[in-house]
Design an enzyme around this catalytic site. Structure first.
Site, PDB file in Angstrom:
ATOM      1  N   ARG A 252       0.824  -1.125   0.077  1.00 19.11           N
ATOM      2  CA  ARG A 252      -0.044  -0.190  -0.023  1.00 19.11           C
ATOM      3  C   ARG A 252       0.872   1.306   0.052  1.00 19.11           C
ATOM      4  NH1 ARG A 252       0.435   2.019   5.336  1.00 19.11           N
ATOM      5  NH2 ARG A 252       0.170   0.238   6.944  1.00 19.11           N
ATOM      6  N   HIS A 256      -2.156   3.568   6.560  1.00 19.96           N
ATOM      7  CA  HIS A 256      -3.106   2.448   6.808  1.00 19.96           C
ATOM      8  C   HIS A 256      -4.537   3.132   6.904  1.00 19.96           C
ATOM      9  CE1 HIS A 256      -4.840  -0.688   9.201  1.00 19.96           C
ATOM     10  NE2 HIS A 256      -5.408  -0.005   9.893  1.00 19.96           N
ATOM     11  N   TYR A 265       6.673   5.301  10.822  1.00 19.88           N
ATOM     12  CA  TYR A 265       7.231   4.187  10.875  1.00 19.88           C
ATOM     13  C   TYR A 265       8.004   3.472   9.677  1.00 19.88           C
ATOM     14  CZ  TYR A 265       2.517   2.986   8.934  1.00 19.88           C
ATOM     15  OH  TYR A 265       1.554   2.859   8.192  1.00 19.88           O
TER      16      TYR A 265
HETATM   17  C1  LIG Z   1      -9.105  -8.275  16.244  1.00 21.25           C
HETATM   18  C2  LIG Z   1      -8.234  -7.194  16.123  1.00 21.25           C
HETATM   19  N1  LIG Z   1      -7.193  -6.744  16.719  1.00 21.25           N
HETATM   20  C3  LIG Z   1      -6.651  -5.669  16.313  1.00 21.25           C
HETATM   21  C4  LIG Z   1      -7.279  -4.671  15.564  1.00 21.25           C
HETATM   22  C5  LIG Z   1      -6.559  -3.219  15.092  1.00 21.25           C
HETATM   23  N2  LIG Z   1      -5.946  -3.515  13.561  1.00 21.25           N
HETATM   24  C6  LIG Z   1      -6.980  -2.979  12.823  1.00 21.25           C
HETATM   25  S1  LIG Z   1      -5.995  -3.115  11.232  1.00 21.25           S
HETATM   26  C7  LIG Z   1      -4.789  -4.128  11.962  1.00 21.25           C
HETATM   27  C8  LIG Z   1      -3.493  -4.257  10.995  1.00 21.25           C
HETATM   28  C9  LIG Z   1      -4.134  -5.362  10.141  1.00 21.25           C
HETATM   29  O1  LIG Z   1      -3.124  -5.649   9.365  1.00 21.25           O
HETATM   30  P1  LIG Z   1      -3.192  -6.670   7.933  1.00 21.25           P
HETATM   31  O2  LIG Z   1      -3.969  -8.004   8.355  1.00 21.25           O
HETATM   32  O3  LIG Z   1      -1.890  -6.782   7.277  1.00 21.25           O
HETATM   33  O4  LIG Z   1      -4.335  -5.914   7.150  1.00 21.25           O
HETATM   34  P2  LIG Z   1      -3.709  -4.345   6.086  1.00 21.25           P
HETATM   35  O5  LIG Z   1      -4.641  -3.202   7.168  1.00 21.25           O
HETATM   36  O6  LIG Z   1      -2.491  -4.305   5.977  1.00 21.25           O
HETATM   37  O7  LIG Z   1      -4.609  -4.352   4.864  1.00 21.25           O
HETATM   38  C10 LIG Z   1      -4.844  -4.115  13.286  1.00 21.25           C
HETATM   39  C11 LIG Z   1      -4.026  -4.639  14.346  1.00 21.25           C
HETATM   40  C12 LIG Z   1      -8.323  -5.104  14.874  1.00 21.25           C
HETATM   41  N3  LIG Z   1      -9.085  -4.355  14.135  1.00 21.25           N
HETATM   42  N4  LIG Z   1      -8.837  -6.328  15.241  1.00 21.25           N
END
Ligand SMILES: Cc1ncc(C[n+]2csc(CCOP(=O)(O)OP(=O)(O)O)c2C)c(N)n1
Ligand SMILES: [Mg+2]
Length: 356
Positions: A252, A256, A265
């Protein structure tokens, strides 16, 4: 393990075809359709960021850079399949047929935004990470029990593969041979956490091995490779041969979400280099040029059409009647608990709204 799961590519970054055997996939119509859909969702993404900056929608999760993964996968599906997206996969849902207005309503905090067009099985975006993975495995299993040829696809990120739900979903699908595609867009970050800080494995594809699930690593910026491997996985699912795990390696470019500042970061140069060398839309443009399919009028028309369609959706979203604040409480429990009933009454009292 990186050698065991080499990255599959059909179109190289210069737009040259890289696999003679699969050359029949390269048609003018398909290439143009990929281009059109990718331009459409990128235009939407940029517009949505601008709307958020103007306070016209709420927090927004951009996907710029991941268009090939989302368009290639969504275009492989048939209309009877299930799509389980995350908050970053509205590029895929809009390509699959979701209403642009409803996607905008979702980002405006409206539950109406979760409703897909009649007949399309698109789940509301999974915000809690990985929860949609077992849902997809279960929906696919239900289709199998009903004797249909329909499949389900679960979208998720690299970070989701560190969650228990990922492992439970894969195990279930493997044991019951659910017709499901686990489609991981490995954009190499989970918010601020890079892949190498949250998992020891060098690939995500190798995680399928533990569940005896056929797994493949594809260039997620190559729309043809994504399309081909998801199509193959769907054929496996429909012919009764169970699930597939696909790791689409991508990036991306932006934050985020609009609430995030990636310069805290990671080095912003890295995104610039990827944009210059590996952009998924530039790659398709290069391919159109290499084949003489890049008529200027047509390309301009595609961009114009996307802008008009999106402007219309924004107007529609902004004309939508204002929300009833009571709705905030309505879908939390089937039978509301007393504390919520009290909170709802209190809010409506403070707002002077009708509590009927
Ligand atoms: C169970 C849970 N833990 C933490 C979060 C906070 N959170 C939101 S997005 C994210 C990162 C997810 O990363 P990834 O799976 O790589 O997806 P991307 O955002 O990169 O598309 C986190 C930890 C959440 N939404 N749900
Ligand atoms: Mg990620």
């Amino acid at each position: 393990m990186e050698e065991a799961y080499p990255i599959q590519q059909l179109l190289d970054p210069e737009g040259k075809w890289a696999n003679e055997e699969l050359k029949p996939l390269l048609t003018e119509e398909r290439t143009k359709s990929f281009f059109e859909n990718m331009v459409r969702i990128r235009t939407f993404d940029r517009k949505a960021i601008s709307l958020q900056r103007q306070g016209r929608i709420g927090t927004y999760a951009p996907f710029e850079g991941q268009e090939a993964s989302q368009v290639g996968s969504a275009m492989s599906l048939s209309k009877e399949d299930w799509l389980f997206p995350t908050y970053r996969d509205h590029g895929a849902t809009m390509t699959f047929g979701h209403s642009l207005c409803n996607v905008l309503l979702f980002w405006n905090g409206r539950n109406e935004g979760n409703i897909p067009p009649e007949g399309l099985k698109i789940f509301p975006p999974g915000i809690p990470i990985a929860t949609q993975i077992p849902h997809a495995a279960g929906a696919a299993f239900a289709e199998k029990k009903k004797g249909t040829k329909n499949a389900a696809i679960a979208f998720f990120g690299d970070g989701a593969t560190s969650e228990g739900d990922f492992h439970e979903g894969l195990n279930f699908a493997s044991v019951f041979q659910s017709p499901v595609i686990f489609f991981c867009q490995n954009n190499q970050y989970a918010i601020s956490v890079p892949q190498n800080k949250q998992m020891k494995t060098k690939t995500i594809a190798q995680k399928g091995l533990a569940y005896d699930i056929p797994s493949v690593r594809v260039d997620g910026n190559d729309v043809f490779a994504v399309y081909h491997h998801v199509t193959e996985a769907l054929e496996r699912a429909r012919s009764g041969n169970g699930p597939t795990l696909i790791e689409a390696v991508t990036w991306r470019y932006g934050a985020h979400t609009t609430a995030d500042d990636p310069s805290k970061y990671r080095n912003q140069q890295e995104s610039q280099v990827r944009r210059d060398r590996f952009d998924p839309i530039t790659r398709i443009e290069n391919c159109l040029k290499a084949n003489g399919w890049d008529e200027e009028n047509w390309m301009f028309g595609i961009k114009q059409k996307a802008v008009e369609e999106i402007d219309q959706a924004v107007e529609e979203m902004e004309r939508f009647p204002p929300p009833n604040p009571a709705v905030l409480f309505d879908h939390v429990y089937k039978n509301p608990v007393p504390s919520l009933v009290r909170q709802k009454e209190y809010l409506l009292d403070v707002l002077g709204a009708d509590n009927s």
